[in-house]
Design a protein around this motif. Structure first.
Motif, PDB file in Angstrom:
ATOM      1  N   UNK A 339       0.839  -1.186   0.000  1.00  0.00           N
ATOM      2  CA  UNK A 339       0.000   0.000   0.000  1.00  0.00           C
ATOM      3  C   UNK A 339       0.880   1.244   0.000  1.00  0.00           C
ATOM      4  N   UNK A 340       0.300   2.356  -0.370  1.00  0.00           N
ATOM      5  CA  UNK A 340       1.042   3.615  -0.413  1.00  0.00           C
ATOM      6  C   UNK A 340       0.830   4.401   0.874  1.00  0.00           C
ATOM      7  N   UNK A 341       1.758   5.338   1.122  1.00  0.00           N
ATOM      8  CA  UNK A 341       1.627   6.222   2.269  1.00  0.00           C
ATOM      9  C   UNK A 341       1.518   5.478   3.580  1.00  0.00           C
ATOM     10  N   UNK A 342       0.693   6.015   4.456  1.00  0.00           N
ATOM     11  CA  UNK A 342       0.543   5.425   5.784  1.00  0.00           C
ATOM     12  C   UNK A 342      -0.317   4.174   5.799  1.00  0.00           C
ATOM     13  N   UNK A 343      -0.911   3.820   4.657  1.00  0.00           N
ATOM     14  CA  UNK A 343      -1.799   2.652   4.616  1.00  0.00           C
ATOM     15  C   UNK A 343      -1.073   1.358   4.967  1.00  0.00           C
ATOM     16  N   UNK A 344       0.209   1.289   4.645  1.00  0.00           N
ATOM     17  CA  UNK A 344       0.969   0.093   5.024  1.00  0.00           C
ATOM     18  C   UNK A 344       0.962  -0.073   6.538  1.00  0.00           C
ATOM     19  N   UNK A 345       1.131   1.033   7.250  1.00  0.00           N
ATOM     20  CA  UNK A 345       1.201   0.996   8.711  1.00  0.00           C
ATOM     21  C   UNK A 345      -0.173   0.842   9.352  1.00  0.00           C
ATOM     22  N   UNK A 346      -1.178   1.465   8.747  1.00  0.00           N
ATOM     23  CA  UNK A 346      -2.512   1.434   9.362  1.00  0.00           C
ATOM     24  C   UNK A 346      -3.227   0.108   9.135  1.00  0.00           C
ATOM     25  N   UNK A 347      -2.555  -0.845   8.476  1.00  0.00           N
ATOM     26  CA  UNK A 347      -3.080  -2.213   8.500  1.00  0.00           C
ATOM     27  C   UNK A 347      -3.198  -2.705   9.940  1.00  0.00           C
ATOM     28  N   UNK A 349      -2.039  -0.457  12.775  1.00  0.00           N
ATOM     29  CA  UNK A 349      -2.064   0.669  13.706  1.00  0.00           C
ATOM     30  C   UNK A 349      -3.254   1.553  13.349  1.00  0.00           C
ATOM     31  N   UNK A 350      -4.201   1.612  14.238  1.00  0.00           N
ATOM     32  CA  UNK A 350      -5.481   2.265  13.980  1.00  0.00           C
ATOM     33  C   UNK A 350      -5.329   3.673  13.409  1.00  0.00           C
ATOM     34  N   UNK A 351      -6.047   3.928  12.319  1.00  0.00           N
ATOM     35  CA  UNK A 351      -6.030   5.246  11.684  1.00  0.00           C
ATOM     36  C   UNK A 351      -6.430   6.322  12.679  1.00  0.00           C
ATOM     37  N   UNK A 352      -7.476   6.043  13.432  1.00  0.00           N
ATOM     38  CA  UNK A 352      -8.025   7.058  14.333  1.00  0.00           C
ATOM     39  C   UNK A 352      -7.088   7.399  15.494  1.00  0.00           C
ATOM     40  N   UNK A 353      -6.178   6.488  15.793  1.00  0.00           N
ATOM     41  CA  UNK A 353      -5.238   6.740  16.884  1.00  0.00           C
ATOM     42  C   UNK A 353      -3.899   7.264  16.381  1.00  0.00           C
ATOM     43  N   UNK A 354      -3.404   6.692  15.291  1.00  0.00           N
ATOM     44  CA  UNK A 354      -2.028   6.962  14.873  1.00  0.00           C
ATOM     45  C   UNK A 354      -1.895   7.861  13.652  1.00  0.00           C
ATOM     46  N   UNK A 355      -2.846   7.843  12.740  1.00  0.00           N
ATOM     47  CA  UNK A 355      -2.733   8.676  11.542  1.00  0.00           C
ATOM     48  C   UNK A 355      -3.492   9.980  11.754  1.00  0.00           C
ATOM     49  N   UNK A 356      -3.148  10.657  12.826  1.00  0.00           N
ATOM     50  CA  UNK A 356      -3.829  11.896  13.199  1.00  0.00           C
ATOM     51  C   UNK A 356      -2.801  12.916  13.674  1.00  0.00           C
ATOM     52  N   UNK A 357      -3.119  14.208  13.543  1.00  0.00           N
ATOM     53  CA  UNK A 357      -2.202  15.243  14.055  1.00  0.00           C
ATOM     54  C   UNK A 357      -1.952  15.120  15.549  1.00  0.00           C
ATOM     55  N   UNK A 358      -2.904  14.542  16.286  1.00  0.00           N
ATOM     56  CA  UNK A 358      -2.711  14.364  17.722  1.00  0.00           C
ATOM     57  C   UNK A 358      -1.560  13.409  18.013  1.00  0.00           C
ATOM     58  N   UNK A 359      -1.293  12.497  17.066  1.00  0.00           N
ATOM     59  CA  UNK A 359      -0.184  11.554  17.248  1.00  0.00           C
ATOM     60  C   UNK A 359       1.109  12.078  16.608  1.00  0.00           C
ATOM     61  N   UNK A 360       1.037  12.445  15.325  1.00  0.00           N
ATOM     62  CA  UNK A 360       2.292  12.808  14.641  1.00  0.00           C
ATOM     63  C   UNK A 360       2.611  14.298  14.707  1.00  0.00           C
TER      64      UNK A 360
END
Length: 762
Positions: A339-347, A349-360
Motif C-alpha cells: 500500500x502507499x503512504x501510511x496505509x501500510x502501517x494502518x493495516x 495501527x489504527x487510523x483514528x489513533x495513529x494517523x492523526x495530528x494528535x499523534x504525529x
C-alpha cells in the motif's frame, strides 16, 4: 528484457565463464523462472518488475542503463572507457598490474538507483566494477558515471581497487544475486569454478528447486507440499480487538517468510554448505551467524550505520516480536510495498489513533505526517541508495545527544538542533512524560524503550537491563549486555552469565562475549556446555572465543575439544576465499602450536588480498611472534607505503618502534594514527600515553581534549584526561574530564578523590 529460456542455456553460459563446470545436479533440480510462467502468469509478471528480477542480467540494449557510447571518465587518476563492439559491452581501464586492458561485461548488476557491471578477469574471477552508473533521473542528479569510493586514494595496489578481493563477485555478491549458487573455490590455484542455475534472483531462490513440483503438475498429482520441501506458508493475519488501537496476531504465525528473506537480507557469516541443506526447512541460525548490534554496524541505539541489509534491524522491533513478517508489508513477488503512504502501517495501527495530528503533530500533507519519516529514517549508501531503518525507532533527543546517534526529526528540520527537538517532544508529551516510552496496547501505562539505558549510570544501567532482558529481542538483549559490561563488575558479568541459558541463540551468543573478561580456566567452565549447543551459530561462536585460550588450557582437555575444533575449521573452510577466514585459520594453528600450517594460511590470505591492511598487519605480527623483526619491519614498511591513510597501519607501525625502544619515533606514528579519519578511541588513549612517557604531558592533554570532542563519553579517554590534567595541574581540562566521569564512574575511588580535590580548588 532478458529472460533465460531454459536451464541448458544457463549452464552453457555459466560454463563458458567458469572453469571445469559440471552442473548435472543443478540441471536435475532447477527448472528456471520461465518454466513457472505458464501456470503462474500473474506472479511471474509481478516478479519481472522487481529488484530481484533485475539483480543480474546479461548485457543488452534493454538491460544496460549506462552510457557505453565510447564514453571516457577519470577517477583517482585512472581513465576508463565504456564502449560497445559487435553488440557486446566492454570496459577499458587499468588492471591490477597497472597496465591498460579491455574487459568484457558479463552481466549487469542491479538497476535502481544505480547499476554496476560484472567483468570477467580470468581464472574464474568475476569482479563488480566500482565505477557505477547513477540510474536516477537527470533532474534528481542521476544519469552519469561515478566512483563508489570517491574519498579513498585508490591505485592498482589499493585493497579497494576494482580487481581486488573487496570487489570480487564470486565471494561477496553472487550467492544473493543468483539462483542455485555454487561457489566452488579452488584454494590451490586461488580460482573459481562458480556455477548457478539462473543469473538472477528467480522463483526458485525463495521457493526452492522446482523440478519435482513441475513433474507433479504435469502428472496432475501433488503431494502435501506440492513437490517442495515444505508447504507454502500463508502470511500471518492480524486483527483488532475491541478498544485496542494495535492489531494482534490472529493466525498464521510462522517464521518461513523470515527464513526465506533473511538468508540474503541480513549481515551474516555463512556457516553451512547451503548446497547440502534445504534453506526453507533449516533454521537460519544453523545456516548463518547473524551480526549482532556492534559499533561498526549500528549506532548505539540500534539504528543502522553500515550496510546491514534489514533483518538485523527488523529483529530489534516490536513488529518482529509481535509476529509481523516481511510479507505483511511487502508483496513478495514485486518486492514493493502493498500500500502507499501510511496505509501500510494502518493495516495494524489504527487510523483514528495513529494517523492523526494528535499523534504525529504535523499537518496531514506534510512529510512529518508520514510514519516512515519519523520511525524508519533513511540512510544513504553507495552515495545514491536511500535505505530505511527497520528497527522502527522512536526519536529521542536526549539519547541522540548522549550517544551521538542520528535523530529523525533533524532529517527534515535541518536548521534546528537536538535542544530544539527535545523541547518540541516535551511540549507534545508533557515535561513529566518519559521520552522514548513505548505504548503497551493492552494496558495504559508505558514501558521505557531499551535505549533509555544510555541516560542512566553504572548501577542503574544494570538494574534497567535486568528489567528489560526478559521482554526484549535477543539482539537488543545482547546490546544491553554489551553496554553494562563496558565497565564490568561482578554484578554485570553475573547478569550476562545468566543469559547463557536463554532460549534465544542470539542472546546466548552475546552472553558468551562477556566470558572474554574472565580468566580462561574460569571462563571455560561456563563456555564448555555451549560447545555442544543445539544451534550451530552458538557452537561456532563459543569455539571462536575458546581458540585463543588453547595454549593456556591443560592438554588433558584437548581431546574433548576435538569435535568442536573440527566443526569450527570446516565452517571457516566454507569461506576459504575470504582473507579473514584464512587469518582466523592461521590464528587457530598458532594457538595449536602449528606454526608451519599457520604460515601457509597467512600466505594464502596474502594471495587472496595482497595489500589488505589486516592481512599485512597479521602476517607482520606472525613474524614478530616468530622472532623475525626484519621480516616484520619489511611488511610494516610496505603497509605504511601503500596505506599511509589507514590508522591501523600507522598504529601498529608505532608499536613496532615502542618494542624497539625508539620512543620518539613511536610516538610520532602513534599520534598520526590517532588523528586519521578511521582511528579508534583506543588509538588516542595509546598516543596520549606515549606522549606522557616522553615528558610531553601537556600535548597528551591537548590530544585527549580533541579526542573527547570526537569520541564523547569514552571512559578510558576521560580517565586519562583526568590523570594527565592532574599531573600537569590543568584545571580546565580536569573540569572537562570530571563533567562526564562523575556520571560514568560515580563509584570509582580515584574519580571521587579528583572530584573532592576539584571542589576544594574552587
Amino acid at each position: 528484457m532478458y529472460l533465460i529460456k531454459n536451464v541448458f542455456f544457463v549452464l552453457v553460459i555459466s560454463c563458458i565463464f567458469t572453469a571445469n563446470c559440471t552442473a548435472e545436479s543443478i540441471a536435475q533440480e532447477y527448472i528456471g523462472s520461465n518454466a513457472c510462467e505458464s501456470c503462474h502468469q500473474e506472479e511471474h509478471q509481478q516478479w519481472q518488475s522487481s529488484d530481484h528480477h533485475n539483480a543480474m542480467q546479461t548485457p543488452n540494449s534493454t538491460s544496460v542503463l549506462g552510457d557505453f557510447s565510447n564514453k571516457t571518465v577519470e577517477f583517482h587518476n585512472i581513465k576508463t572507457r565504456f564502449f560497445t563492439k559487435d553488440d557486446s559491452y566492454f570496459v577499458e581501464t587499468t588492471n591490477k598490474q597497472g597496465e591498460r586492458q579491455t574487459f568484457p561485461v558479463i552481466y549487469t548488476f542491479g538497476f535502481d538507483p544505480l547499476q554496476q557491471y560484472i567483468l570477467d578477469t580470468g581464472n574464474g574471477h568475476m569482479q563488480a566494477f566500482n565505477i557505477a552508473w547513477d540510474a536516477r533521473p537527470k533532474e534528481s542528479g542521476g544519469q552519469h558515471w561515478y566512483h563508489l569510493q570517491p574519498d579513498e586514494s585508490i591505485n592498482n595496489e589499493h585493497p579497494f581497487f576494482w580487481q581486488r578481493h573487496f570487489q570480487n563477485w564470486n565471494s561477496r555478491c553472487a550467492e544473493c544475486h543468483t539462483t542455485g549458487f555454487e561457489k566452488n573455490y579452488q584454494i590451490e590455484t586461488n580460482s573459481f569454478a562458480t556455477q548457478f542455475a539462473e543469473a538472477t534472483v528467480g522463483c526458485e531462490s525463495c521457493h526452492g528447486p522446482a523440478a519435482k513440483h513441475q513433474s507433479q503438475a504435469e502428472n496432475g498429482k501433488f503431494d502435501s507440499n506440492k513437490g517442495f520441501s515444505s508447504a507454502l506458508a500463508h502470511p500471518p493475519v492480524f486483527g483488532f480487538a475491541k478498544n485496542d488501537p494495535i492489531a494482534n496476531l490472529i493466525s498464521g504465525g510462522n517464521q518461513q517468510f523470515m527464513q526465506q528473506c533473511a538468508d540474503c537480507h541480513s549481515r551474516r557469516l555463512p556457516i553451512e554448505d547451503k548446497t547440502q541443506v534445504d534453506k526453507n526447512t533449516s533454521d537460519y541460525h544453523n545456516l548463518n551467524s547473524l551480526s549482532l548490534i556492534s559499533p561498526d554496524l549500528y549506532f548505539d541505539d540500534g539504528q543502522i550505520l553500515d550496510e546491514v541489509f534489514v533483518v538485523g534491524s527488523f529483529l530489534q522491533s516490536k513488529m518482529a516480536e509481535a509476529g509481523v513478517t516481511c510479507s505483511n508489508c511487502h508483496n513478495p513477488h514485486t518486492g514493493k510495498l502493498k500500500f502507499s503512504g501510511n496505509q501500510t502501517c494502518t493495516q495494524c495501527h489504527s487510523v483514528n489513533t495513529y494517523d492523526t495530528p494528535e499523534h504525529h503533530h504535523h499537518k496531514s500533507d506534510e512529510q512529518g505526517a508520514q510514519c516512515v519519516n519519523c520511525h524508519m529514517p533513511e540512510r544513504t549508501y553507495m552515495q545514491v541508495d536511500d535505505r530505511r531503518d527497520h528497527s522502527f525507532v522512536l526519536p529521542n533527543a536526549e539519547v541522540s545527544a548522549r550517544i551521538n546517534s542520528p535523530n529523525a526529526c533533524l532529517s527534515c528540520h535541518q536548521q534546528q538542533d537536538l535542544t530544539w527537538v527535545d523541547k518540541q517532544l516535551k511540549s507534545w508529551l508533557g515535561n513529566d512524560s518519559e521520552l522514548g516510552a513505548v505504548k503497551n496496547s493492552k494496558t495504559s501505562p508505558t514501558a521505557p524503550h531499551w535505549t533509555q539505558i544510555h541516560l542512566l549510570s553504572g548501577q542503574q544501567q544494570i538494574k534497567f537491563a535486568q528489567q528489560q532482558l526478559p521482554n526484549t529481542s535477543g539482539l537488543v538483549g545482547g546490546k544491553l549486555l554489551q553496554i553494562i559490561n563496558q565497565q564490568p563488575s561482578q554484578e554485570s558479568v553475573n547478569v550476562a552469565l545468566q543469559q547463557l541459558n536463554s532460549d534465544d541463540p542470539l542472546l546466548r551468543r552475546a552472553a558468551l562475549d562477556v566470558l572474554r573478561l574472565l580468566p580462561p580456566n574460569q571462563a571455560y567452565q561456563y563456555l564448555s556446555p555451549l560447545l555442544q549447543d543445539p544451534v550451530k551459530s552458538v557452537r561456532f561462536h563459543a569455539t571462536s572465543i575458546l581458540t585463543p585460550w588453547l595454549s593456556q588450557l591443560p592438554k588433558s582437555m584437548l581431546p574433548e575439544l576435538a569435535e568442536a575444533l573440527d566443526e569450527y575449521k570446516s565452517v571457516l573452510m566454507l569461506t576459504a576465499d575470504f582473507p579473514t577466514s584464512q587469518l582466523t585459520l592461521a590464528q587457530l594453528s598458532l594457538a595449536q602450536g602449528d606454526t608451519v600450517v599457520a604460515q601457509k594460511h597467512f600466505e594464502q590470505a596474502q594471495t587472496i588480498a595482497p595489500n589488505m591492511p589486516s592481512v599485512t598487519l597479521a602476517f607482520a605480527d606472525y613474524w614478530r611472534i616468530m622472532g623475525e623483526p626484519q621480516k616484520e619491519l619489511a611488511l610494516l614498511q610496505r603497509a605504511v607505503e601503500i596505506h599511509s591513510d589507514f590508522a591501523d597501519v600507522l598504529h601498529q607501525y608505532g608499536l613496532y618502534w615502542v618494542r624497539n625502544k625508539d620512543y620518539n619515533k613511536a610516538t610520532n606514528w602513534l599520534v598520526k594514527a590517532s588523528e586519521l579519519g578511521d582511528a579508534q578511541p583506543y588509538y588516542a588513549y595509546v598516543a596520549a600515553t606515549a606522549l606522557d612517557s616522553i615528558q610531553r604531558t601537556n600535548d597528551a592533554v591537548n590530544l585527549l581534549l580533541q579526542a573527547n570532542k570526537r569520541w564523547p563519553k569514552q571512559t578510558n579517554l576521560l580517565y586519562s584526561l583526568a590523570l594527565y590534567s592532574d599531573k600537569s595541574n590543568n584545571q580546565n581540562a580536569m573540569k572537562t574530564a570530571l563533567a562526564e566521569l562523575r556520571w560514568l564512574m560515580p563509584d570509582n575511588p580515584q574519580v571521587q578523590q579528583w572530584v573532592l580535590k576539584s571542589n576544594l580548588a574552587h
